[in-house]
Design a protein around this motif. Structure first.
Motif, short mmCIF file in Angstrom:
data_model
loop_
_atom_site.label_atom_id
_atom_site.label_comp_id
_atom_site.label_asym_id
_atom_site.label_seq_id
_atom_site.Cartn_x
_atom_site.Cartn_y
_atom_site.Cartn_z
N ALA A 175 27.51 -69.87 12.06
CA ALA A 175 27.87 -71.01 12.91
C ALA A 175 29.09 -71.74 12.35
CB ALA A 175 26.69 -71.97 13.01
N GLY A 176 29.84 -72.34 13.27
CA GLY A 176 30.96 -73.19 12.87
C GLY A 176 31.96 -72.47 11.98
N PRO A 177 32.36 -73.12 10.87
CA PRO A 177 33.38 -72.52 9.99
C PRO A 177 32.90 -71.26 9.28
CG PRO A 177 32.48 -74.54 9.02
CD PRO A 177 31.97 -74.47 10.42
N ALA A 178 31.58 -71.00 9.26
CA ALA A 178 31.08 -69.80 8.60
C ALA A 178 31.60 -68.53 9.26
CB ALA A 178 29.55 -69.80 8.61
N TYR A 179 31.91 -68.59 10.55
CA TYR A 179 32.43 -67.41 11.25
C TYR A 179 33.76 -66.97 10.63
CZ TYR A 179 33.74 -64.31 15.13
OH TYR A 179 34.11 -63.22 15.89
N ALA A 180 34.62 -67.94 10.33
CA ALA A 180 35.91 -67.63 9.72
C ALA A 180 35.72 -67.09 8.31
CB ALA A 180 36.80 -68.86 9.71
N ASN A 181 34.78 -67.66 7.56
CA ASN A 181 34.53 -67.19 6.21
C ASN A 181 34.03 -65.75 6.23
OD1 ASN A 181 34.22 -67.54 3.32
ND2 ASN A 181 32.02 -67.56 3.70
N LEU A 182 33.15 -65.43 7.18
CA LEU A 182 32.69 -64.05 7.32
C LEU A 182 33.82 -63.13 7.72
CD1 LEU A 182 29.28 -64.62 9.15
CD2 LEU A 182 29.59 -63.80 6.81
N GLY A 183 34.66 -63.63 8.63
CA GLY A 183 35.76 -62.81 9.10
C GLY A 183 36.72 -62.41 8.00
N ALA A 184 36.79 -63.23 6.95
CA ALA A 184 37.69 -62.92 5.83
C ALA A 184 37.09 -61.92 4.85
CB ALA A 184 38.03 -64.22 5.10
N SER A 185 35.85 -61.51 5.04
CA SER A 185 35.20 -60.59 4.12
C SER A 185 35.94 -59.25 4.08
CB SER A 185 33.75 -60.35 4.53
OG SER A 185 33.19 -59.28 3.78
N PRO A 186 36.16 -58.70 2.89
CA PRO A 186 36.75 -57.35 2.82
C PRO A 186 35.81 -56.28 3.36
CG PRO A 186 36.02 -58.08 0.64
CD PRO A 186 35.89 -59.26 1.56
N GLY A 187 34.54 -56.64 3.60
CA GLY A 187 33.59 -55.69 4.16
C GLY A 187 33.59 -55.66 5.67
N ILE A 188 34.53 -56.37 6.30
CA ILE A 188 34.66 -56.38 7.76
C ILE A 188 36.10 -56.06 8.13
CG2 ILE A 188 34.62 -57.83 9.84
CD1 ILE A 188 32.36 -59.44 8.56
N ASP A 189 36.28 -55.08 9.00
CA ASP A 189 37.61 -54.74 9.52
C ASP A 189 37.82 -55.28 10.92
OD1 ASP A 189 38.48 -53.06 7.27
OD2 ASP A 189 36.94 -51.66 7.96
N VAL A 190 36.74 -55.37 11.70
CA VAL A 190 36.84 -55.79 13.10
C VAL A 190 35.76 -56.84 13.37
CG1 VAL A 190 36.80 -55.05 15.52
CG2 VAL A 190 37.65 -53.49 13.75
N LEU A 191 36.17 -58.00 13.85
CA LEU A 191 35.21 -59.04 14.22
C LEU A 191 34.61 -58.74 15.59
CD1 LEU A 191 37.09 -62.17 12.89
CD2 LEU A 191 34.78 -61.48 12.26
N GLU A 192 33.52 -59.44 15.91
CA GLU A 192 32.86 -59.21 17.20
C GLU A 192 32.47 -60.54 17.84
OE1 GLU A 192 29.56 -56.55 17.41
OE2 GLU A 192 30.51 -55.03 16.14
N TYR A 193 32.37 -60.45 19.16
CA TYR A 193 31.79 -61.54 19.95
C TYR A 193 30.96 -60.90 21.04
CZ TYR A 193 31.35 -65.96 22.44
OH TYR A 193 30.84 -67.09 23.03
N HIS A 194 29.75 -61.43 21.27
CA HIS A 194 28.87 -60.91 22.30
C HIS A 194 28.81 -61.93 23.43
CE1 HIS A 194 26.72 -58.22 19.08
NE2 HIS A 194 28.03 -58.00 19.17
N LEU A 195 29.29 -61.52 24.58
CA LEU A 195 29.58 -62.43 25.69
C LEU A 195 28.53 -62.30 26.79
CD1 LEU A 195 31.50 -64.35 27.22
CD2 LEU A 195 32.86 -62.34 27.85
N TYR A 196 27.73 -63.35 26.94
CA TYR A 196 26.74 -63.43 28.01
C TYR A 196 26.93 -64.77 28.71
CZ TYR A 196 24.56 -59.40 25.87
OH TYR A 196 24.33 -58.13 25.36
N PRO A 197 27.87 -64.83 29.65
CA PRO A 197 28.21 -66.12 30.27
C PRO A 197 27.02 -66.75 30.98
CG PRO A 197 29.18 -64.28 31.49
CD PRO A 197 28.63 -63.71 30.23
N THR A 198 26.80 -68.04 30.72
CA THR A 198 25.71 -68.76 31.40
C THR A 198 26.02 -68.93 32.88
OG1 THR A 198 26.72 -70.85 30.72
CG2 THR A 198 24.99 -69.95 29.31
N ASP A 199 27.29 -68.97 33.20
CA ASP A 199 27.74 -69.02 34.59
C ASP A 199 28.75 -67.89 34.77
OD1 ASP A 199 28.72 -69.45 37.11
OD2 ASP A 199 29.10 -71.59 36.85
#
Length: 365
Positions: free
Chosen positions: A252-276
């Motif tokens: 959550a929040g700024p943790a997403y950016a911290n995870l994104g900087a991990s050398p163990g991740i090459d591609v970030l993800e988002y799972h999109l389920y629009p409420t509308d």
């Protein structure tokens, strides 16, 4: 791409001998070999490249592909692999569940790789690409137990998870076996991880769980370490984050950016389920794409789902999904995969099911 060396073959023989010594029978243990050309998927800052050219993948989540009722308990209905892969536009991307239980026979509990091998082979026959997910965060089809904060703190290395041993043992087994598969794009360590602290046996959300103050730190360390494990065996393929991408525990929040900087991740993800579904832009997606740009990594919309059937005509859902995919591309996302293909859709119910005859199929290009 790296091929099997003499040392690799020695390891396979030793593992087989040890397995027999402890009473674990492994069937189909010869690693699959192929002379098919291998897809080279790489990253260039926030873009994905296929064989050196810009690539914006579109395709399906088809989590059920390893289901084979003659071999395993499966995860949903059985799919005709040639029909599925043969219906896709060439070099589409399919994300599927490659879970340890799918390689364990339902009749006698022995290890059998045939169902999983068949997925990689069918994808290669039809010039398709696949992204396997090695574990499910909520335990669905994967032991049916939520992977809690203790798992991410270190029990992923030690907790018995399947006939293969621990989760770490399964990662080693899977990556070693299929790292040369021609259709392979990369690896997802865990789908939708949340390092929650469970308050009841079922870890029921939200009342039966809480989020510890160090959850984000724990999840970042897990990504660093499991990414290093995968990369040690297979430095040639990308590692995908598996993150839902919202305000989940640990990301959550700024943790997403911290995870994104991990050398163990090459591609970030988002799972999109629009409420509308009629709203063209999910409020959180642009911000997550900007974070991906800041850490110089692509962001794949690895799941985009809209319900249809009894609640919405399939043709309307196809239009809405296409609009969401186009919006993700316009915003700077690196690709989009629809949730989800099933061989047995339920048109009389309101579901995310997309079956063989769904109007979306001709609109994937």
């Amino acid at each position: 791409m790296r091929r099997a060396a003499a040392g690799d073959l020695f390891v396979v023989v030793v593992v087989a001998v040890i397995a027999l010594a402890v009473g674990v029978v492994v069937r189909g243990d010869d690693r699959p070999t192929t002379t098919e050309p291998v897809a080279a998927v790489t990253v260039d800052s926030t873009r994905l490249l296929l064989d050196g050219e810009p690539w914006w993948p579109v395709g399906y989540n088809a989590y059920q592909l390893t289901t084979d009722w003659s071999l395993n308990v499966g995860c949903g209905a059985q799919v005709n692999l040639d029909e599925y892969f043969g219906a896709l536009p060439a070099r589409s991307l399919t994300r599927f569940a490659l879970l340890a239980p799918s390689t364990v026979r339902s009749d006698d509990g022995t290890i059998d790789y045939a169902a999983a091998d068949a997925v990689f082979a069918a994808a290669a026959r039809h010039d398709q690409l696949v992204l396997p997910v090695l574990a499910s965060g909520d335990g669905a089809c994967d032991g049916e137990t939520v992977k809690d904060i203790d798992f991410y703190r270190g029990q992923w290395r030690t907790r018995q998870a399947s006939a293969h041993g621990s989760y770490a043992d399964w990662v080693r087994t899977a990556v070693q076996r299929w790292h040369d598969a021609p259709a392979l794009v990369g690896w997802t360590a865990v789908g939708e991880p949340e390092p929650v602290t469970c308050l009841d046996a079922a870890c029921t959300a939200p009342s039966g769980r809480t989020c510890a103050p160090d959850a984000a730190e724990v999840l970042r360390t897990f990504y660093d370490d499991v990414g290093a494990l995968i990369d040690e065996i297979d430095p040639d393929h990308l590692i995908f984050a598996g993150l839902l991408g919202g305000d989940q525990c640990g990301s959550a929040g700024p943790a997403y950016a911290n995870l994104g900087a991990s050398p163990g991740i090459d591609v970030l993800e988002y799972h999109l389920y629009p409420t509308d579904a009629l709203v063209p832009v999910d409020a959180r997606l642009p911000a997550r794409i900007e974070i991906a740009k800041d850490v110089h990594k692509p962001l794949l919309v690895a799941e985009v789902g809209i319900e249809a059937g009894s609640c919405r005509p399939l043709a309307q859902r196809a239009d809405l999904l296409r609009a969401q995919i186009d919006t993700a591309r316009d915003l700077g996302g690196a690709g989009a995969l629809v949730w989800s293909y099933v061989p047995d859709p339920r048109p009389s119910e309101c579901t995310y099911d997309i079956g063989p005859g769904d109007p979306l199929w001709p609109r994937l290009n």
